[in-house]
Scaffold this active site. Structure first.
Site, mmCIF file in Angstrom:
data_model
loop_
_atom_site.group_PDB
_atom_site.id
_atom_site.type_symbol
_atom_site.label_atom_id
_atom_site.label_comp_id
_atom_site.label_asym_id
_atom_site.label_seq_id
_atom_site.Cartn_x
_atom_site.Cartn_y
_atom_site.Cartn_z
ATOM 1 N N HIS A 75 0.764 -1.167 -0.011
ATOM 2 C CA HIS A 75 0.208 -0.009 -0.131
ATOM 3 C C HIS A 75 0.888 1.286 -0.052
ATOM 4 C CE1 HIS A 75 0.899 0.652 4.398
ATOM 5 N NE2 HIS A 75 0.640 -0.707 4.655
ATOM 6 N N ASP A 76 0.429 2.137 -0.907
ATOM 7 C CA ASP A 76 1.075 3.517 -0.642
ATOM 8 C C ASP A 76 2.296 3.611 -1.472
ATOM 9 O OD1 ASP A 76 -1.267 5.256 0.861
ATOM 10 O OD2 ASP A 76 -0.740 3.299 2.336
ATOM 11 N N GLY A 101 5.134 -1.190 2.458
ATOM 12 C CA GLY A 101 4.301 0.090 2.185
ATOM 13 C C GLY A 101 5.210 1.345 2.181
#
Length: 265
Positions: free
Chosen positions: A118-119, A136
């Site tokens: 994520h991200d 992440g």
């Protein structure tokens, strides 16, 4: 161009000339650009945006919810740029409320069994070799290459045009234009071969080499080295990219390899 054994949610938006092989599932709120091919047994979950002329190989899962306990089912996305290839069993997770998206740029190659959490923001023309594991919030600059079976810790930054040797643990930031090798991960020289292939002039490469000699070989601390570089080297895009990257590094950049480390080289 779409096999009858494929499931596509009614509100998914597919451009012309998209080809989808059997047993693939496309969830709602997905956009797929013109000319993209998606192989069999691929799962594309909500919030995924795929650009033009991409190739998604069998077994990939794009847009699953992040493996982050702070995630609270907020509306987030995965963005894949144009002409990007995603090989077998790659997983790319949606963002959280930190950046709201996970992004992979144009003309990238993400090889088999790699994971992008994520991200993460992956630049253009990047290569993640087989089984690269990117945690992440990682930022990876344009033209950067990660060797096979690398692990990149969360919040790391990888500079543009850098190369990371296979099997590495990346737990410090990797500045632009360099090779990062050995254990623990260390400065291994300037990525001169890669820079030549991408059209950098000899003058540009020599300036980069001279800058990193100051940073790693002259016995100065980081602040002293950066001040010296700004005073003594003419302003160029490359000089400013290096100085800004190192100055903004929150966790610090990789160090020069020293004798006595665990790597016998």
């Amino acid at each position: 161009m779409i096999h009858p054994h494929t499931y596509i949610h009614p509100n998914a938006r597919l451009a012309q000339n998209v080809k989808i092989d059997p047993f693939t599932v496309i969830h709602h709120d997905v956009e797929i650009g013109e000319g993209t091919w998606i192989g069999s047994n691929v799962t594309i979950m909500e919030g995924v945006r795929i650009g033009k002329n991409c190739r998604i190989f069998p077994g990939a899962v794009l847009g699953a919810t992040p493996q982050d306990l702070k995630y609270n089912d907020e509306k987030t996305y995965v963005e894949i740029g144009d002409n990007t290839t995603i090989r077998e069993f790659v997983t790319i997770h949606r963002g959280t409320n930190d950046r709201w998206k996970t992004k992979v740029g144009n003309n990238c190659l993400v090889m088999a069994y790699s994971h992008i959490a994520h991200d993460c923001i992956i630049g253009n023309n990047c290569i993640l070799s087989n089984s690269s594991q990117v945690a992440g919030h990682v930022i990876m600059g344009d033209w950067a290459i990660i060797g096979g079976v690398c692990a990149v810790q969360q919040f790391s930054r990888i500079g543009q045009h850098s190369y990371i040797g296979g099997g590495s643990l990346v737990n410090k930031d990797v500045p632009p234009y360099i090779k990062a090798v050995r254990t623990p991960l260390s400065y291994g020289g300037v990525n001169s071969v890669g820079l030549k292939r991408r059209g950098f002039t000899l003058e540009q490469i020599n300036q980069i080499l001279d800058i990193y000699r100051i940073i790693y070989n002259k016995g100065m601390n980081v602040s002293q080295a950066l001040e010296f570089i700004e005073e003594e080297f003419p302003a160029t895009d490359e000089r400013d990219e290096i100085v800004t990257f190192i100055r903004e590094s929150g966790r610090g950049v990789i160090k020069r390899h020293t004798k006595g480390g665990s790597d016998e080289d």
